[in-house]
Design an enzyme around this catalytic site. Structure first.
Site, PDB file in Angstrom:
ATOM      1  N   ARG A 157      49.983  15.278 -17.774  1.00 32.24           N
ATOM      2  CA  ARG A 157      50.747  14.200 -18.383  1.00 32.24           C
ATOM      3  C   ARG A 157      50.695  12.933 -17.534  1.00 32.24           C
ATOM      4  O   ARG A 157      50.668  13.006 -16.300  1.00 32.24           O
ATOM      5  CB  ARG A 157      52.200  14.638 -18.566  1.00 32.24           C
ATOM      6  CG  ARG A 157      52.832  14.991 -17.251  1.00 32.24           C
ATOM      7  CD  ARG A 157      53.989  15.928 -17.391  1.00 32.24           C
ATOM      8  NE  ARG A 157      53.616  17.173 -18.023  1.00 32.24           N
ATOM      9  CZ  ARG A 157      54.514  18.125 -18.343  1.00 32.24           C
ATOM     10  NH1 ARG A 157      55.791  17.938 -18.097  1.00 32.24           N
ATOM     11  NH2 ARG A 157      54.122  19.233 -18.897  1.00 32.24           N
TER      12      ARG A 157
ATOM     13  N   ASP B 237      56.196  12.015 -16.350  1.00 34.15           N
ATOM     14  CA  ASP B 237      57.173  13.064 -16.603  1.00 34.15           C
ATOM     15  C   ASP B 237      58.501  12.577 -16.030  1.00 34.15           C
ATOM     16  O   ASP B 237      58.563  12.231 -14.844  1.00 34.15           O
ATOM     17  CB  ASP B 237      56.693  14.331 -15.856  1.00 34.15           C
ATOM     18  CG  ASP B 237      57.401  15.580 -16.330  1.00 34.15           C
ATOM     19  OD1 ASP B 237      57.916  15.568 -17.458  1.00 34.15           O
ATOM     20  OD2 ASP B 237      57.424  16.565 -15.571  1.00 34.15           O
TER      21      ASP B 237
ATOM     22  N   ASP C 160      62.258  14.030 -15.821  1.00 36.56           N
ATOM     23  CA  ASP C 160      63.150  15.161 -16.122  1.00 36.56           C
ATOM     24  C   ASP C 160      64.568  14.828 -15.684  1.00 36.56           C
ATOM     25  O   ASP C 160      64.770  14.420 -14.537  1.00 36.56           O
ATOM     26  CB  ASP C 160      62.717  16.413 -15.334  1.00 36.56           C
ATOM     27  CG  ASP C 160      61.441  17.019 -15.879  1.00 36.56           C
ATOM     28  OD1 ASP C 160      61.095  16.718 -17.033  1.00 36.56           O
ATOM     29  OD2 ASP C 160      60.801  17.788 -15.137  1.00 36.56           O
TER      30      ASP C 160
ATOM     31  N   ARG D  32      52.196   9.763 -23.184  1.00 34.82           N
ATOM     32  CA  ARG D  32      52.282  11.226 -23.271  1.00 34.82           C
ATOM     33  C   ARG D  32      52.357  11.629 -24.733  1.00 34.82           C
ATOM     34  O   ARG D  32      53.149  11.066 -25.495  1.00 34.82           O
ATOM     35  CB  ARG D  32      53.529  11.705 -22.541  1.00 34.82           C
ATOM     36  CG  ARG D  32      53.707  13.190 -22.591  1.00 34.82           C
ATOM     37  CD  ARG D  32      54.629  13.628 -21.504  1.00 34.82           C
ATOM     38  NE  ARG D  32      55.079  14.993 -21.705  1.00 34.82           N
ATOM     39  CZ  ARG D  32      55.962  15.582 -20.933  1.00 34.82           C
ATOM     40  NH1 ARG D  32      56.501  14.914 -19.922  1.00 34.82           N
ATOM     41  NH2 ARG D  32      56.320  16.823 -21.151  1.00 34.82           N
TER      42      ARG D  32
END
Ligand code: AMP
Length: 436
Positions: free
Chosen positions: A94, A97, A99, A84
């Site tokens: 992307r 990811d 989070d 990324r």
């Protein structure tokens, strides 16, 4: 000490599942991190950002000895390792990811990290896997400060997420310039509901052409601080053009409840109020909505509108919050000159005098009105606009006969001859305890 954390997983470029699995394996090799469980992965349409391929999303549960910022740093490093690139478009595509969604019960709000993740409730692709892992949205910690949402669609998605998560959701519509009256609505909402959204919108439809729309106090930064203090989960602050885009013409027609009193003084006011509240109801679809008894006729109009249109929403009428000297809090009190401010508590004194007369056994409507009028007449700064006894609840005109239970409503103008008169409203139930 080990903390349970939840990480949102996503990818929409390359070998999505392989990248997510590799990212998780790498996460599990980091000292102080143990991956305990992973939800199923699901394909979801991208939200926002440029046109891009669909995502694969899921959630992992970890046990970690790392601090929240350290765990965030690890996730960001793994995203970079997966290819990324920093500085791409917001919400752009992307390969991986990661989070940080939840970190124990902690509420974190720093420049780099907000936990619980601020958009978590808007995203079914996060909520569903979280529930798969046994995390119920209603049990999630509240954010350290409310999520500020300007986009109606986003506000609707947020509320839908709450609702689908089994939450009771409260809506507190306001025009901002928040004070302790609004704060009490928020507190009552929090006691009733799992998630609470306030709205701040100075609604042009409810102001007459000669009224104070342009100079209505706007104090957003202070309002946000009050909302954070009161634990609001979100605040909706739409632009006028988002609420009423070009071509908007529909209005809610109001009837009997809007006749007389405020309805007579402000011809299109209640139609404007009912229209904006109906719109907010349709967007948020709250289970409960909270309004102040200070604006008693507004509550009567909105109860009627809610019933007529079949909104399955519980309206909660909240007691009036007052200054120590009895003046009902109002955003417009800031307009009062110091002299008028000193005179203004006369409204409540007049209502109290009628209340006392009623408590002492007076049941004649004219006599009760005369008691209040007598008090108001003692204050030359206040110009009485109306003083009315109405039926409790729907505020219909009182039937003749003894007054057992009724609402006494008053409006007086201050600075009545100046360029900016200030109308103050108040009301009190006769035949009920004083704070009702
Ligand atoms: P406003 O921002 O003036 O539109 O008010 C938003 C909501 O707060 C309305 O439901 C009002 O009735 C309520 N409210 C305003 N003043 C008070 C007060 N002094 N006590 C309780 N509620 C209030």
């Amino acid at each position: 000490m080990a903390v349970i954390a939840y990480i949102g997983l996503g990818a929409n470029l390359g070998e999505r599942e392989a990248q997510i699995r590799a990212g998780l394996a790498a996460l599990g090799r980091v000292p102080g991190v143990r991956v305990l469980d992973v939800s199923s992965l699901r394909e979801t349409a991208p939200v926002g950002g440029p046109p891009q391929p669909p995502y694969l999303n899921g959630v992992a549960r970890l046990e970690t000895a790392l601090s929240a910022p350290a765990l965030l740093g690890v996730c960001q490093q793994l995203e970079r390792d997966a290819g990324r690139v920093a500085g791409g478009p917001r919400n752009g595509p992307r390969p991986l990811d990661l989070d940080l969604l939840l970190y124990g019960d902690e509420r974190i709000d720093t420049a780099d990290l907000i936990v619980p993740h601020p958009r978590l409730h808007e995203r079914p692709f996060v909520l569903e896997p979280l529930r798969e892992l046994g995390v119920e949205p209603a049990a999630l910690p509240r954010p350290a400060r409310p999520l500020v949402v300007a986009d109606p669609e986003e506000f609707a998605a947020l509320n839908t997420g709450w609702l689908h998560g089994g939450c009771r959701t409260g809506l507190v519509p306001t025009m901002g310039a928040l004070h302790e009256g609004h704060a009490s609505l928020l507190r009552i909402a929090r006691q009733t509901c799992d998630r609470v959204a306030a709205t701040i919108f100075v609604n042009p439809l409810q102001f007459g052409p000669k009224e104070d729309f342009a100079r209505y106090p706007r104090t957003l930064e202070r309002d946000l601080a009050l909302l954070a203090r009161e634990g609001a989960d979100a605040v909706f602050v739409p632009e006028t053009s988002a609420m009423y885009p070009g071509g908007f013409v529909s209005r809610i027609a109001v009837g009997r409840e809007a006749e007389g009193m405020e309805g007579a003084a402000r011809p299109d006011h209640f139609s404007g109020v009912a229209t904006v509240v109906a719109k907010l109801f349709a967007l948020a679809r709250p289970t409960h909505a909270f309004f102040g008894r200070k604006d008693a006729q507004q509550v009567a109009v909105l109860r009627r509108m809610t019933r007529d249109l079949g909104f399955p929403i519980g309206l909660v009428e909240c007691p009036t919050v007052r200054e120590a000297d009895g003046l009902a809090l109002s955003s417009r009190n800031v307009y009062l000159s110091p002299e008028d401010r000193r005179a203004a508590p006369m409204l409540y004194r007049a209502l109290r005098a009628a209340h006392a007369a009623h408590a002492a056994g007076e049941r004649r409507a004219e006599a009760l009105l005369a008691v209040a009028r007598g008090h108001l007449a003692q204050e030359p700064r206040a110009r009485l606009e109306y003083l009315e006894l109405r039926r409790e609840g729907d505020l219909a005109p009182l039937a003749p006969g003894p007054v057992t239970f009724a609402r006494l409503l008053v409006v007086a103008r201050f600075a009545a001859d100046g360029p900016h008169p200030v109308r103050l409203l108040d009301n009190l139930s006769l035949g009920a305890p004083l704070d009702a």
